[in-house]
Design an enzyme around this catalytic site. Structure first.
Site, PDB file in Angstrom:
ATOM      1  N   GLY A   7       0.856  -1.180   0.000  1.00  0.00           N
ATOM      2  CA  GLY A   7       0.000   0.000   0.000  1.00  0.00           C
ATOM      3  C   GLY A   7       0.893   1.230   0.000  1.00  0.00           C
ATOM      4  O   GLY A   7       1.350   1.658   1.049  1.00  0.00           O
ATOM      5  N   GLY A  11       3.929   8.371   1.301  1.00  0.00           N
ATOM      6  CA  GLY A  11       4.728   8.784   2.463  1.00  0.00           C
ATOM      7  C   GLY A  11       6.053   8.040   2.483  1.00  0.00           C
ATOM      8  O   GLY A  11       6.265   7.098   1.714  1.00  0.00           O
ATOM      9  N   ASP A  13       7.373   6.086   4.875  1.00  0.00           N
ATOM     10  CA  ASP A  13       7.380   4.753   5.492  1.00  0.00           C
ATOM     11  C   ASP A  13       7.044   3.649   4.484  1.00  0.00           C
ATOM     12  O   ASP A  13       7.732   2.634   4.391  1.00  0.00           O
ATOM     13  CB  ASP A  13       6.403   4.703   6.676  1.00  0.00           C
ATOM     14  N   SER A  14       5.963   3.858   3.710  1.00  0.00           N
ATOM     15  CA  SER A  14       5.586   2.818   2.740  1.00  0.00           C
ATOM     16  C   SER A  14       6.590   2.765   1.581  1.00  0.00           C
ATOM     17  O   SER A  14       6.813   1.706   0.989  1.00  0.00           O
ATOM     18  CB  SER A  14       4.159   3.035   2.222  1.00  0.00           C
ATOM     19  N   MET A  33      -4.200   3.751  -2.671  1.00  0.00           N
ATOM     20  CA  MET A  33      -5.641   3.729  -2.408  1.00  0.00           C
ATOM     21  C   MET A  33      -6.194   5.132  -2.448  1.00  0.00           C
ATOM     22  O   MET A  33      -5.771   5.988  -1.667  1.00  0.00           O
ATOM     23  CB  MET A  33      -5.916   3.191  -0.998  1.00  0.00           C
ATOM     24  N   CYS A 100      -9.945   2.049   9.782  1.00  0.00           N
ATOM     25  CA  CYS A 100      -9.414   2.061   8.423  1.00  0.00           C
ATOM     26  C   CYS A 100      -8.530   0.832   8.180  1.00  0.00           C
ATOM     27  O   CYS A 100      -8.581   0.215   7.120  1.00  0.00           O
ATOM     28  CB  CYS A 100      -8.628   3.347   8.212  1.00  0.00           C
ATOM     29  N   GLY A 124       3.499   0.343   5.630  1.00  0.00           N
ATOM     30  CA  GLY A 124       4.616   1.006   6.303  1.00  0.00           C
ATOM     31  C   GLY A 124       4.351   1.251   7.776  1.00  0.00           C
ATOM     32  O   GLY A 124       4.694   2.304   8.312  1.00  0.00           O
ATOM     33  N   CYS A 200      -7.161   9.193   8.451  1.00  0.00           N
ATOM     34  CA  CYS A 200      -6.452   8.142   7.739  1.00  0.00           C
ATOM     35  C   CYS A 200      -6.787   8.201   6.250  1.00  0.00           C
ATOM     36  O   CYS A 200      -7.928   8.024   5.856  1.00  0.00           O
ATOM     37  CB  CYS A 200      -6.909   6.811   8.327  1.00  0.00           C
TER      38      CYS A 200
END
Length: 395
Positions: A7, A11, A13-14, A33, A100, A124, A200
């Site tokens: 996903g 950002g 982290d992902s 998404m 979420c 992430g 989210c």
């Protein structure tokens, strides 16, 4: 090569999660998404999801992985937004991030990923996954992230064994500075990007403005309850049973306007939540005012001065049987059993010593120390060491 769908949120982290998986030899696909496009509720003049999907696409390009966008806005509206409005109208405070993850990322999104032939879905999140062998069958564990400052296991407290079996958390062993360094070394466009705030996956929205567009403003009064009010001085009764004592510890005080003095006006009790300090717009008190309770029926907000006001503090909470969720189903308590755990009632709260008491009609969580602003609709999560084993909605 196992196929993993990440996903990609746009950002840092992902982005790093996708890179690490590729390094580990997985076939990686990035999926963004899109969770919002309801023009009847404007979120902000900026269009963050467009920027985010652009960044996600640039990261995928840089890492040399396929990328596509999926539109989940219909499911998001139905399962998250409508639920939130409904909860706020009832005077409860939902946690959209926990929902979420349960309803969108690890359900709708996961099903799409599995239909695309994925073996796993990765995000992430700062948390880790463990696997135990019990009688020859695997049991999946949700473990805290190594970075204490960023541990996000709480947000995943409603996941099931099945969802965990298909989940990967590549950055759980890293700290945020380490993740940023990897992104910087790779020259990823997301390396210096701030962490997303707001709902989210909806982007830069502030919850009060969002609610105001759906829940009609309705003027009501703000009442201040003095901390020396008689309500707080009642002697503890003698208890015939443990059940009576637990019920007493979680009892709700029913305030009336006559219990205090009117100190101001508000535009709707459903916009406020227990423990809230900002947004009351009342000055001139010795200590700041905090919301100690809201009455959405009568449209009254009850407040008290200071964060140690007795109206904010409580030692126990209750979760009804329908709302109890065990990630570790093998550890589930039977009626009359107890378990000593560490628990938290909000993200980032340091873990608190507590005991779970399972009774016929539900579970009581009794803390060693008084807790501030235990809020209906929020999630309590309980841990054994660094493993999150279960959670529930505070009722």
């Amino acid at each position: 090569m196992k196929r993993v769908i990440v996903g990609l949120s746009g950002g840092v982290d992902s982005s790093v999660a996708a890179y690490l998986l590729k390094e580990q030899g997985y076939e990686v696909i990035g999926l963004f998404m899109k969770n919002w496009h309801d023009d009847s509720v404007t979120i902000s003049d900026e269009c963050p999801w467009l920027d985010d999907s652009n960044d996600a696409m640039l990261v995928a390009d840089k890492l040399g992985i396929p990328f596509q966008t999926v539109d989940l806005s219909e499911q998001y509206k139905e399962r998250i937004v409508d639920y939130m409005f409904d909860e706020y109208q009832k005077g409860r405070t939902p946690n959209p991030d926990v929902l979420c993850n349960r309803e969108i990322k690890f359900d709708v999104f996961m099903k799409i990923a599995l239909n695309l032939g994925a073996d796993y879905v990765a995000t992430g999140h700062y948390c880790r996954k463990g696997i135990l062998d019990k009688n020859g069958a695997p049991i999946y564990q949700l473990l805290s992230g190594v970075d204490n400052n960023k541990d996000q296991s709480y947000f995943l407290c409603q996941l099931s064994q099945e969802q965990l079996s298909k989940a990967l958390f590549p950055i759980g062993e890293l700290t945020k500075p380490e993740v940023r360094k990897i992104a910087t070394d790779l020259d990823l466009v997301t390396a210096g990007k701030k962490d997303s705030q707001g709902l989210c996956f909806i982007g830069k929205v502030r919850l009060p403005e969002f609610l105001q567009q759906k829940l009609q403003p309705k003027e009501g009064v703000i009442v201040e309850i003095p901390s020396e009010q008689e309500l707080y001085k009642q002697e503890e009764p003698e208890f015939a049973s443990e059940k009576d004592e637990l019920a007493y510890l979680t009892r709700k005080i029913d305030y009336t306007v006559a219990d205090g003095k009117i100190v101001g006006k508000h535009q709707g009790a459903h916009y406020f939540t227990k423990g809230q300090r900002k947004g009351l717009a009342i000055g001139g008190t010795v200590e700041p005012l905090f919301v100690i309770d809201t009455d959405v029926e009568e449209n009254v907000i009850y407040t008290g001065q200071g964060k140690n006001h007795p109206g904010l503090l409580k030692k126990a909470l209750f979760v009804s049987n329908e709302e109890i969720h065990w990630i570790r189903e093998d550890l589930k308590l039977e009626v009359d059993q107890t378990m000593v755990v560490n628990a938290r009632i909000r993200y980032r709260q340091p873990l608190q010593k507590a005991t779970l008491h399972q009774l016929e009609h539900g579970m009581y969580v009794v803390f060693k120390d008084l807790q501030s602003a235990i809020t209906e609709g929020q999630f309590v999560a309980w841990y054994l060491d660094d493993e999150l084993v279960g959670s529930g909605v505070i009722s």
